[in-house]
Design a protein around this motif. Structure first.
Motif, PDB file in Angstrom:
ATOM      1  N   MET A  46       0.564  -1.459   0.386  1.00 26.64           N
ATOM      2  CA  MET A  46      -0.001   0.084  -0.023  1.00 26.64           C
ATOM      3  C   MET A  46       0.728   1.460   0.116  1.00 26.64           C
ATOM      4  O   MET A  46       0.664   2.875  -0.629  1.00 26.64           O
ATOM      5  CB  MET A  46      -0.841   0.044   1.080  1.00 26.64           C
ATOM      6  CG  MET A  46      -2.566  -1.175   1.073  1.00 26.64           C
ATOM      7  SD  MET A  46      -3.251  -0.555   2.452  1.00 26.64           S
ATOM      8  CE  MET A  46      -2.535  -1.337   4.034  1.00 26.64           C
ATOM      9  N   ALA A  47       1.798   1.287   1.228  1.00 26.51           N
ATOM     10  CA  ALA A  47       3.180   1.993   0.478  1.00 26.51           C
ATOM     11  C   ALA A  47       3.777   2.685  -0.664  1.00 26.51           C
ATOM     12  O   ALA A  47       3.456   3.832  -1.064  1.00 26.51           O
ATOM     13  CB  ALA A  47       3.808   2.234   1.751  1.00 26.51           C
ATOM     14  N   THR A  48       3.463   1.472  -1.292  1.00 24.07           N
ATOM     15  CA  THR A  48       4.394   1.496  -2.544  1.00 24.07           C
ATOM     16  C   THR A  48       3.718   2.493  -3.717  1.00 24.07           C
ATOM     17  O   THR A  48       3.363   3.705  -4.468  1.00 24.07           O
ATOM     18  CB  THR A  48       4.513   0.168  -3.291  1.00 24.07           C
ATOM     19  OG1 THR A  48       5.879   0.142  -2.457  1.00 24.07           O
ATOM     20  CG2 THR A  48       5.686   0.267  -5.192  1.00 24.07           C
ATOM     21  N   TYR A  53       3.550   6.941   3.891  1.00 22.82           N
ATOM     22  CA  TYR A  53       5.254   6.789   4.611  1.00 22.82           C
ATOM     23  C   TYR A  53       4.715   5.622   5.404  1.00 22.82           C
ATOM     24  O   TYR A  53       3.666   5.648   6.070  1.00 22.82           O
ATOM     25  CB  TYR A  53       4.962   8.320   5.394  1.00 22.82           C
ATOM     26  CG  TYR A  53       7.077   7.550   6.084  1.00 22.82           C
ATOM     27  CD1 TYR A  53       8.559   7.355   5.332  1.00 22.82           C
ATOM     28  CD2 TYR A  53       6.950   7.562   7.739  1.00 22.82           C
ATOM     29  CE1 TYR A  53       9.301   7.386   6.008  1.00 22.82           C
ATOM     30  CE2 TYR A  53       8.001   7.271   7.593  1.00 22.82           C
ATOM     31  CZ  TYR A  53       9.080   7.002   7.370  1.00 22.82           C
ATOM     32  OH  TYR A  53      10.747   6.784   8.534  1.00 22.82           O
ATOM     33  N   HIS A  54       5.550   4.195   5.362  1.00 24.37           N
ATOM     34  CA  HIS A  54       4.894   3.157   6.303  1.00 24.37           C
ATOM     35  C   HIS A  54       6.623   2.865   7.514  1.00 24.37           C
ATOM     36  O   HIS A  54       6.930   3.307   7.560  1.00 24.37           O
ATOM     37  CB  HIS A  54       5.685   1.787   5.293  1.00 24.37           C
ATOM     38  CG  HIS A  54       5.209   0.546   6.342  1.00 24.37           C
ATOM     39  ND1 HIS A  54       5.637  -0.483   5.671  1.00 24.37           N
ATOM     40  CD2 HIS A  54       4.172   0.204   7.506  1.00 24.37           C
ATOM     41  CE1 HIS A  54       5.957  -1.281   6.327  1.00 24.37           C
ATOM     42  NE2 HIS A  54       4.646  -0.711   7.551  1.00 24.37           N
ATOM     43  N   VAL A  55       4.801   3.228   8.275  1.00 20.23           N
ATOM     44  CA  VAL A  55       6.243   3.286   9.734  1.00 20.23           C
ATOM     45  C   VAL A  55       5.495   1.482  10.365  1.00 20.23           C
ATOM     46  O   VAL A  55       4.145   1.220  10.787  1.00 20.23           O
ATOM     47  CB  VAL A  55       4.961   3.980  11.005  1.00 20.23           C
ATOM     48  CG1 VAL A  55       5.969   4.155  11.924  1.00 20.23           C
ATOM     49  CG2 VAL A  55       5.812   5.636  10.410  1.00 20.23           C
ATOM     50  N   GLY A  56       6.538   0.607  10.555  1.00 20.05           N
ATOM     51  CA  GLY A  56       6.137  -0.471  10.805  1.00 20.05           C
ATOM     52  C   GLY A  56       6.760  -0.852  12.486  1.00 20.05           C
ATOM     53  O   GLY A  56       8.326  -1.108  12.643  1.00 20.05           O
ATOM     54  N   PHE A 107      -0.174   9.311   5.897  1.00 17.65           N
ATOM     55  CA  PHE A 107       1.356   7.140   7.066  1.00 17.65           C
ATOM     56  C   PHE A 107       0.158   6.015   7.455  1.00 17.65           C
ATOM     57  O   PHE A 107      -1.162   5.624   7.183  1.00 17.65           O
ATOM     58  CB  PHE A 107       1.793   7.904   7.784  1.00 17.65           C
ATOM     59  CG  PHE A 107       1.970   8.765   8.518  1.00 17.65           C
ATOM     60  CD1 PHE A 107       3.635   9.058   8.328  1.00 17.65           C
ATOM     61  CD2 PHE A 107       1.996  10.544   8.432  1.00 17.65           C
ATOM     62  CE1 PHE A 107       3.743  10.455   8.378  1.00 17.65           C
ATOM     63  CE2 PHE A 107       2.592  11.774   8.404  1.00 17.65           C
ATOM     64  CZ  PHE A 107       3.687  11.483   8.169  1.00 17.65           C
ATOM     65  N   LEU A 108       0.890   5.497   7.031  1.00 14.52           N
ATOM     66  CA  LEU A 108       0.258   4.164   7.664  1.00 14.52           C
ATOM     67  C   LEU A 108       1.247   3.321   8.739  1.00 14.52           C
ATOM     68  O   LEU A 108       2.832   3.088   8.162  1.00 14.52           O
ATOM     69  CB  LEU A 108       1.072   2.671   6.073  1.00 14.52           C
ATOM     70  CG  LEU A 108      -0.149   2.874   4.826  1.00 14.52           C
ATOM     71  CD1 LEU A 108       0.355   1.973   3.909  1.00 14.52           C
ATOM     72  CD2 LEU A 108      -1.306   2.183   5.104  1.00 14.52           C
ATOM     73  N   ILE A 109       0.720   3.004   9.498  1.00 14.50           N
ATOM     74  CA  ILE A 109       0.982   3.092  10.731  1.00 14.50           C
ATOM     75  C   ILE A 109       0.786   1.305  11.371  1.00 14.50           C
ATOM     76  O   ILE A 109      -0.103   1.281  11.553  1.00 14.50           O
ATOM     77  CB  ILE A 109       1.051   3.736  12.260  1.00 14.50           C
ATOM     78  CG1 ILE A 109       1.426   5.641  11.701  1.00 14.50           C
ATOM     79  CG2 ILE A 109       1.410   3.333  13.439  1.00 14.50           C
ATOM     80  CD1 ILE A 109       0.766   6.426  12.597  1.00 14.50           C
TER      81      ILE A 109
END
Length: 212
Positions: A46-48, A53-56, A107-109
């Protein structure tokens, strides 16, 4: 020490007013699910696709646990027991990752919040709720199978034996109040995560595109 409690500090640093302003209009998506449900893979996809911005959180914690610092050792000990890292530390790590990327599309957290205290503390610290919360609905049998396979391939100690069982127990105990909290606010979107990755991704895309 309880499953959802810790004697370590539970309060994160509130953002300054100007910091809150930078995140006021950002798309913020929380992604929840137990170990092995596939949320990390789908978040990267999804981030791509959507330039988010992916916060894992899991990756952040594992990286910190490898450091030879007091905080690193504390995090490592908790993770090996399958316990939750204190809310204060988690919130500080998440906000530290978000602020430098405040100009991003959103953001994707991933893997946050893991307990109700974290959900409420995020809103106190950041000054707003998430835009939407995605939860990956997956059976325990599927999660165990996937996590054990990942543990063998990636040599992850938290995906093996007692640590994995404790992580699953912690997830089921602590996550239910979080889901209720967001469901009552009409922010929760459930995605069946038993299907093929391509099918799961299509469902994720539908949720994100509904926000645009």
């Amino acid at each position: 020490m309880g499953l959802c409690k810790s004697k370590l500090p539970q309060m994160g640093r509130p953002l300054r007013p100007q910091e809150k302003d930078t995140l006021k209009s950002s798309l913020i998506i929380f992604v929840l699910g137990g170990p092995g449900c596939g949320k990390g893979t789908q978040c990267r996809n999804m981030a791509t696709k959507y330039s988010l911005y992916h916060v894992g959180l899991g990756q952040l914690l594992r990286q910190e646990a490898q450091r030879s610092t007091r905080r690193g050792r504390q995090i490592r000990d908790l993770m090996l027991q399958g316990l939750l890292v204190p809310t204060g530390l988690v919130l500080d790590m998440v906000s530290e990752k978000m602020l430098p990327h405040a100009s991003s599309r959103g953001f994707l957290i991933d893997g946050f919040p893991r307990e109700l205290t974290q959900a409420k503390e995020f809103e106190r610290i950041v000054g707003r709720a998430p835009s939407i919360v995605i939860v990956f609905d997956c059976s325990m049998a599927t999660m165990v199978r996937r996590a054990l396979q990942r543990g063998r391939m990636e040599h992850r100690k938290d995906d093996c034996g007692p640590a994995l069982r404790r992580r699953l127990e912690t997830h089921y105990t602590c996550c239910a109040p979080v889901l209720t909290f967001y469901q009552q606010r009409n922010l929760l979107r459930s995605i069946l995560a038993e299907d093929a990755p391509e099918s799961i991704f299509a469902k994720c895309c539908s949720v994100i595109e509904s926000l645009q």
